[in-house]
Design a protein around this motif. Structure first.
Motif, PDB file in Angstrom:
ATOM      1  N   TYR A  33       0.710 -18.021   1.630  1.00 17.22           N
ATOM      2  CA  TYR A  33       0.456 -17.619   3.022  1.00 17.22           C
ATOM      3  C   TYR A  33       1.563 -16.692   3.530  1.00 17.22           C
ATOM      4  N   VAL A  34       2.817 -17.067   3.262  1.00 16.24           N
ATOM      5  CA  VAL A  34       3.947 -16.262   3.749  1.00 16.24           C
ATOM      6  C   VAL A  34       4.013 -14.923   3.021  1.00 16.24           C
ATOM      7  N   LEU A  35       3.814 -14.936   1.706  1.00 14.44           N
ATOM      8  CA  LEU A  35       3.840 -13.677   0.950  1.00 14.44           C
ATOM      9  C   LEU A  35       2.738 -12.735   1.423  1.00 14.44           C
ATOM     10  N   PHE A  36       1.544 -13.272   1.606  1.00  7.53           N
ATOM     11  CA  PHE A  36       0.404 -12.452   2.007  1.00  7.53           C
ATOM     12  C   PHE A  36       0.663 -11.763   3.342  1.00  7.53           C
ATOM     13  N   HIS A  37       1.065 -12.515   4.337  1.00  4.04           N
ATOM     14  CA  HIS A  37       1.246 -11.912   5.658  1.00  4.04           C
ATOM     15  C   HIS A  37       2.515 -11.068   5.732  1.00  4.04           C
ATOM     16  N   THR A  38       3.507 -11.371   4.912  1.00 11.72           N
ATOM     17  CA  THR A  38       4.669 -10.479   4.841  1.00 11.72           C
ATOM     18  C   THR A  38       4.268  -9.126   4.283  1.00 11.72           C
ATOM     19  N   MET A  39       3.396  -9.143   3.271  1.00 12.48           N
ATOM     20  CA  MET A  39       2.919  -7.884   2.711  1.00 12.48           C
ATOM     21  C   MET A  39       2.126  -7.093   3.743  1.00 12.48           C
ATOM     22  N   LEU A  40       1.212  -7.746   4.469  1.00 11.11           N
ATOM     23  CA  LEU A  40       0.417  -7.023   5.461  1.00 11.11           C
ATOM     24  C   LEU A  40       1.307  -6.424   6.547  1.00 11.11           C
ATOM     25  N   ALA A  41       2.289  -7.198   7.011  1.00 10.48           N
ATOM     26  CA  ALA A  41       3.192  -6.683   8.036  1.00 10.48           C
ATOM     27  C   ALA A  41       4.012  -5.508   7.504  1.00 10.48           C
ATOM     28  N   THR A  42       4.420  -5.587   6.240  1.00  3.16           N
ATOM     29  CA  THR A  42       5.173  -4.492   5.624  1.00  3.16           C
ATOM     30  C   THR A  42       4.310  -3.243   5.497  1.00  3.16           C
ATOM     31  N   MET A  43       3.038  -3.411   5.158  1.00  2.00           N
ATOM     32  CA  MET A  43       2.136  -2.267   5.050  1.00  2.00           C
ATOM     33  C   MET A  43       2.001  -1.562   6.393  1.00  2.00           C
ATOM     34  N   VAL A  44       1.874  -2.324   7.464  1.00 10.61           N
ATOM     35  CA  VAL A  44       1.768  -1.706   8.793  1.00 10.61           C
ATOM     36  C   VAL A  44       3.027  -0.919   9.114  1.00 10.61           C
ATOM     37  N   LYS A  45       4.191  -1.464   8.766  1.00 12.29           N
ATOM     38  CA  LYS A  45       5.450  -0.747   9.002  1.00 12.29           C
ATOM     39  C   LYS A  45       5.497   0.565   8.225  1.00 12.29           C
ATOM     40  N   GLN A  46       4.781   0.588   7.097  1.00 13.51           N
ATOM     41  CA  GLN A  46       4.727   1.807   6.276  1.00 13.51           C
ATOM     42  C   GLN A  46       3.528   2.684   6.645  1.00 13.51           C
ATOM     43  N   HIS A  47       2.892   2.377   7.766  1.00 13.38           N
ATOM     44  CA  HIS A  47       1.756   3.146   8.313  1.00 13.38           C
ATOM     45  C   HIS A  47       0.546   3.114   7.384  1.00 13.38           C
ATOM     46  N   ILE A  48       0.306   1.965   6.775  1.00 11.69           N
ATOM     47  CA  ILE A  48      -0.890   1.732   5.964  1.00 11.69           C
ATOM     48  C   ILE A  48      -1.769   0.788   6.764  1.00 11.69           C
ATOM     49  N   TYR A  49      -2.965   1.244   7.154  1.00 14.68           N
ATOM     50  CA  TYR A  49      -3.755   0.502   8.127  1.00 14.68           C
ATOM     51  C   TYR A  49      -5.070  -0.055   7.561  1.00 14.68           C
ATOM     52  N   HIS A  50      -5.150  -0.130   6.244  1.00 15.75           N
ATOM     53  CA  HIS A  50      -6.327  -0.742   5.631  1.00 15.75           C
ATOM     54  C   HIS A  50      -5.886  -1.399   4.341  1.00 15.75           C
ATOM     55  N   VAL A  51      -6.382  -2.624   4.082  1.00  8.44           N
ATOM     56  CA  VAL A  51      -6.040  -3.343   2.864  1.00  8.44           C
ATOM     57  C   VAL A  51      -7.333  -3.826   2.209  1.00  8.44           C
TER      58      VAL A  51
END
Length: 287
Positions: free
Chosen positions: A234-252
Motif C-alpha cells: 500500500y505504501v509503495l504503491f501510493h508513494t509511486m503515484l505521488a512521485t509520478m505526479v511530482k514528475q508531471h506524469i498524470y496517467h498510470v
C-alpha cells in the motif's frame, strides 16, 4: 492488430532486439509481394516452452484459413524443436498483451480454441488518471506504522543494486531482474524505482515503472514473502503515484493482473480497461 498498434521503433526495440528473437520463428505470409499476415513466436529450448506472442492477418485476407496456416506452421516448427507447450501472448520478456482481448478481437478466442488452445485463466489491464490525485487520508498513519518497524521507503540508489537483484532472484519471476537491470544501465532507476529497506539495509520490497519506455506504465511491484501483510505494498504503491505526479506524469496503467492483486488495485482506485482470456496448448507430435 487494430487495438494494439506498434511503430517502427517499438517493433525494433521490443521484437527485433529481444534476446530470444529468432527469424525462423517470425513468419510472414505473402500474397505476391504484399505481406498479408504475420506471426511472432519464440521458444526456450531448456524448458521446452514456446510462446505465440502475436499474430495478425489483413482484414481483406481473413476467413481464408491463412491465420490457421500460420498457427499450424509454428506448431510444426515447435514440435520439431521439442517444444512441449505453447503459451499464447504471455511471453515474460516482452509481451504486447497477456492474452486474447475478447472485446477487441471477438473472433480470436474460438479461432485459437479450434486450433487446440485451451483457456487457462483470465487477466485484466487497469488504469487511472492522476489528475487531482491525492494520497489517501490514512496514508501518513500507515506510513508511520511501517516506519515503526524500522523500514524506510525511498528512491532506488546505485548501492541498492545487489540487494535488489537478490530479492528478485529469490521471490519473483526471472524477467523482473531484466527490467531492473535495464533501468539501472539506462541511468533511470533512481527516477523509476522505489524501494522498501529494513534496518539491516536489505531491500524487502520495491515497485517500478516505465519498463517499456512508457512513463506511465506501472510495475513490476512486489514485497518479500515474509514481509507481506505489513501494508508495505500500500505504501509503495501510493508513494509511486505521488512521485509520478511530482514528475508531471498524470496517467498510470499496467497490462496484466488478476485475483488478489486485482482486488488490491481496485481498492486503490484502478479501473479495468481491457479483459483477456489466457490460453495454452500442450503439443502432440502431429498438430
Amino acid at each position: 492488430m487494430a487495438a494494439d498498434p506498434i511503430d517502427l521503433a517499438g517493433f525494433t526495440n521490443r521484437i527485433l532486439l529481444d534476446s530470444k528473437f529468432d527469424a525462423q520463428h517470425f513468419l510472414l505470409m505473402l500474397d505476391g509481394r504484399q505481406v498479408v499476415g504475420f506471426l511472432w513466436a519464440t521458444a526456450d529450448q531448456a524448458t521446452r516452452q514456446g510462446w505465440l506472442i502475436a499474430m495478425g492477418v489483413l482484414p481483406q485476407a481473413q476467413h481464408q484459413r491463412r491465420g490457421a496456416s500460420l498457427v499450424t506452421r509454428i506448431q510444426q516448427l515447435f514440435v520439431g524443436e521439442g517444444v512441449q507447450q505453447i503459451t499464447l501472448a504471455a511471453y515474460p520478456a516482452s509481451y504486447l498483451f497477456p492474452g486474447v482481448d475478447t472485446a477487441a478481437y471477438p473472433n480470436a478466442l474460438p479461432f485459437f480454441q479450434k486450433l487446440g488452445f485451451v483457456k487457462s485463466g483470465d487477466a485484466v489491464s487497469m488504469q487511472r488518471t492522476l489528475v487531482n490525485y491525492h494520497r489517501p487520508v490514512n496514508f501518513d498513519q500507515v506510513l508511520n506504522q511501517v516506519e515503526a518497524l524500522g523500514i524506510k521507503i525511498r528512491p532506488f540508489q546505485l548501492s541498492d543494486t545487489y540487494s535488489l537483484l537478490m530479492l528478485l532472484s529469490k521471490d519473483f519471476a526471472p524477467d523482473w531482474q531484466v527490467n531492473v537491470r535495464q533501468a539501472i544501465k539506462s541511468g533511470l532507476a533512481s527516477r523509476t524505482i522505489i524501494v522498501a529497506v529494513n534496518q539491516y539495509d536489505e531491500i524487502i520490497g520495491y515497485c517500478q515503472r516505465a519498463i517499456d519506455g512508457s512513463t506511465g506504465r506501472f510495475g513490476p511491484f512486489g514485497v518479500r514473502s515474509d514481509m507481506r501483510r505489513q501494508h508495505l505494498g500500500y505504501v509503495l504503491f501510493h508513494t509511486m503515484l505521488a512521485t509520478m505526479v511530482k514528475q508531471h506524469i498524470y496517467h498510470v496503467y499496467f497490462l496484466w493482473t488478476d485475483g488478489d492483486a486485482q482486488r488490491f488495485y481496485t481498492k486503490n482506485g484502478m479501473l479495468v480497461y481491457r479483459s483477456y482470456s489466457l490460453l495454452k496448448q500442450t503439443l502432440t507430435e502431429k498438430p
